[in-house]
Design a protein around this motif. Structure first.
Motif, PDB file in Angstrom:
ATOM      1  N   LYS A  25     -17.971 -69.147   5.922  1.00  0.00           N
ATOM      2  CA  LYS A  25     -19.343 -69.402   6.366  1.00  0.00           C
ATOM      3  C   LYS A  25     -19.418 -70.696   7.181  1.00  0.00           C
ATOM      4  CE  LYS A  25     -23.745 -68.838   6.676  1.00  0.00           C
ATOM      5  NZ  LYS A  25     -24.274 -67.876   7.632  1.00  0.00           N
ATOM      6  N   ARG A  26     -18.683 -71.725   6.759  1.00  0.00           N
ATOM      7  CA  ARG A  26     -18.678 -72.985   7.506  1.00  0.00           C
ATOM      8  C   ARG A  26     -18.129 -72.770   8.918  1.00  0.00           C
ATOM      9  NH1 ARG A  26     -14.865 -78.101   6.378  1.00  0.00           N
ATOM     10  NH2 ARG A  26     -15.560 -79.322   8.151  1.00  0.00           N
ATOM     11  N   ALA A  27     -17.039 -72.006   9.027  1.00  0.00           N
ATOM     12  CA  ALA A  27     -16.470 -71.714  10.345  1.00  0.00           C
ATOM     13  C   ALA A  27     -17.454 -70.913  11.185  1.00  0.00           C
ATOM     14  CB  ALA A  27     -15.148 -70.957  10.191  1.00  0.00           C
ATOM     15  N   GLN A  28     -18.119 -69.942  10.568  1.00  0.00           N
ATOM     16  CA  GLN A  28     -19.092 -69.119  11.297  1.00  0.00           C
ATOM     17  C   GLN A  28     -20.263 -69.980  11.780  1.00  0.00           C
ATOM     18  OE1 GLN A  28     -22.439 -68.124  10.262  1.00  0.00           O
ATOM     19  NE2 GLN A  28     -22.659 -66.929  12.121  1.00  0.00           N
ATOM     20  N   ALA A  29     -20.739 -70.876  10.937  1.00  0.00           N
ATOM     21  CA  ALA A  29     -21.855 -71.743  11.316  1.00  0.00           C
ATOM     22  C   ALA A  29     -21.456 -72.684  12.464  1.00  0.00           C
ATOM     23  CB  ALA A  29     -22.343 -72.547  10.110  1.00  0.00           C
ATOM     24  N   ALA A  30     -20.232 -73.204  12.415  1.00  0.00           N
ATOM     25  CA  ALA A  30     -19.759 -74.077  13.493  1.00  0.00           C
ATOM     26  C   ALA A  30     -19.637 -73.302  14.802  1.00  0.00           C
ATOM     27  CB  ALA A  30     -18.413 -74.706  13.107  1.00  0.00           C
ATOM     28  N   LEU A  31     -19.113 -72.086  14.720  1.00  0.00           N
ATOM     29  CA  LEU A  31     -19.003 -71.234  15.913  1.00  0.00           C
ATOM     30  C   LEU A  31     -20.380 -70.934  16.474  1.00  0.00           C
ATOM     31  CD1 LEU A  31     -17.528 -69.383  17.909  1.00  0.00           C
ATOM     32  CD2 LEU A  31     -17.552 -67.607  16.135  1.00  0.00           C
ATOM     33  N   ARG A  32     -21.311 -70.566  15.609  1.00  0.00           N
ATOM     34  CA  ARG A  32     -22.666 -70.236  16.063  1.00  0.00           C
ATOM     35  C   ARG A  32     -23.320 -71.440  16.748  1.00  0.00           C
ATOM     36  NH1 ARG A  32     -26.559 -65.982  15.127  1.00  0.00           N
ATOM     37  NH2 ARG A  32     -28.306 -66.614  16.409  1.00  0.00           N
ATOM     38  N   GLY A  33     -23.163 -72.618  16.168  1.00  0.00           N
ATOM     39  CA  GLY A  33     -23.745 -73.820  16.775  1.00  0.00           C
ATOM     40  C   GLY A  33     -23.170 -74.114  18.146  1.00  0.00           C
ATOM     41  N   ALA A  34     -21.859 -73.998  18.268  1.00  0.00           N
ATOM     42  CA  ALA A  34     -21.209 -74.248  19.558  1.00  0.00           C
ATOM     43  C   ALA A  34     -21.647 -73.210  20.588  1.00  0.00           C
ATOM     44  CB  ALA A  34     -19.686 -74.239  19.390  1.00  0.00           C
ATOM     45  N   MET A  35     -21.733 -71.954  20.165  1.00  0.00           N
ATOM     46  CA  MET A  35     -22.160 -70.894  21.092  1.00  0.00           C
ATOM     47  C   MET A  35     -23.616 -71.073  21.492  1.00  0.00           C
ATOM     48  SD  MET A  35     -20.213 -67.492  19.718  1.00  0.00           S
ATOM     49  CE  MET A  35     -20.917 -66.457  21.001  1.00  0.00           C
ATOM     50  N   ASP A  36     -24.478 -71.403  20.531  1.00  0.00           N
ATOM     51  CA  ASP A  36     -25.897 -71.625  20.847  1.00  0.00           C
ATOM     52  C   ASP A  36     -26.037 -72.667  21.953  1.00  0.00           C
ATOM     53  OD1 ASP A  36     -27.060 -69.807  19.048  1.00  0.00           O
ATOM     54  OD2 ASP A  36     -27.282 -71.313  17.468  1.00  0.00           O
ATOM     55  N   LYS A  37     -25.269 -73.724  21.850  1.00  0.00           N
ATOM     56  CA  LYS A  37     -25.363 -74.822  22.813  1.00  0.00           C
ATOM     57  C   LYS A  37     -25.003 -74.365  24.229  1.00  0.00           C
ATOM     58  CE  LYS A  37     -23.715 -79.529  23.531  1.00  0.00           C
ATOM     59  NZ  LYS A  37     -22.884 -80.604  22.992  1.00  0.00           N
ATOM     60  N   VAL A  38     -23.874 -73.671  24.378  1.00  0.00           N
ATOM     61  CA  VAL A  38     -23.477 -73.265  25.735  1.00  0.00           C
ATOM     62  C   VAL A  38     -24.319 -72.106  26.252  1.00  0.00           C
ATOM     63  CG1 VAL A  38     -21.123 -74.129  25.486  1.00  0.00           C
ATOM     64  CG2 VAL A  38     -21.583 -71.738  25.030  1.00  0.00           C
TER      65      VAL A  38
END
Length: 153
Positions: A25-38
């Motif tokens: 879940k932590r990895a998924q949340a980090a991925l989602r945050g990075a994707m949201d930004k770009v």
């Protein structure tokens, strides 16, 4: 009140932050945050981007198919599709030829927007891949697939 023995963890861990589910879940949340930004810089959300990616590879997918593939409800997928259609990135018929499915396709503008954003999104995945020790990626991909399949059964 009875004294309760805590449940045994599924593997050695000193706290919940070392559990597999927590780390996934932590990895998924980090991925989602990075994707949201770009994606925000390109006027897209993660579900919209995922929909464009899927339609580029599988043109003609229905709302229900896209919902399953992008991990959202059919109602949410319909909202995503309406937004993409209003932005001129996809086309879908107003009515279904048969049944209820309305096949969806990318427009030229949809292909262009996808191409413009893919470099940024793929750079995020490249950062993740580079963090994995050399030669371990195939095993990680197999393990992640196995985890998903186990819980989907």
């Amino acid at each position: 009140m009875k004294d309760r023995e805590p449940a045994e963890p599924p593997h050695p861990a000193t706290d919940v932050t070392q559990h597999v589910g927590y780390l996934v879940k932590r990895a998924q949340a980090a991925l989602r945050g990075a994707m949201d930004k770009v994606l925000r810089a390109h006027g897209l959300t993660v579900p919209q981007y995922a929909t464009l990616e899927l339609l580029a590879v599988h043109p003609g997918m229905s709302n229900a198919e896209l919902a399953r593939a992008t991990f959202v409800t059919r109602q949410s997928a319909n909202v995503v599709l309406r937004g993409l259609q209003e932005a001129g990135l996809i086309t879908r018929p107003a009515t279904a030829d048969h049944g209820r499915a309305r096949p969806t396709h990318l427009t030229e503008e949809g292909h262009d927007r996808l191409a413009a954003v893919q470099t940024a999104v793929y750079a995020i995945e490249q950062r993740m891949v580079e963090a994995i020790p050399p030669g371990r990626l195939p095993a990680l991909l197999t393990d992640l697939e196995r985890l998903a399949t186990t819980l989907e059964e």
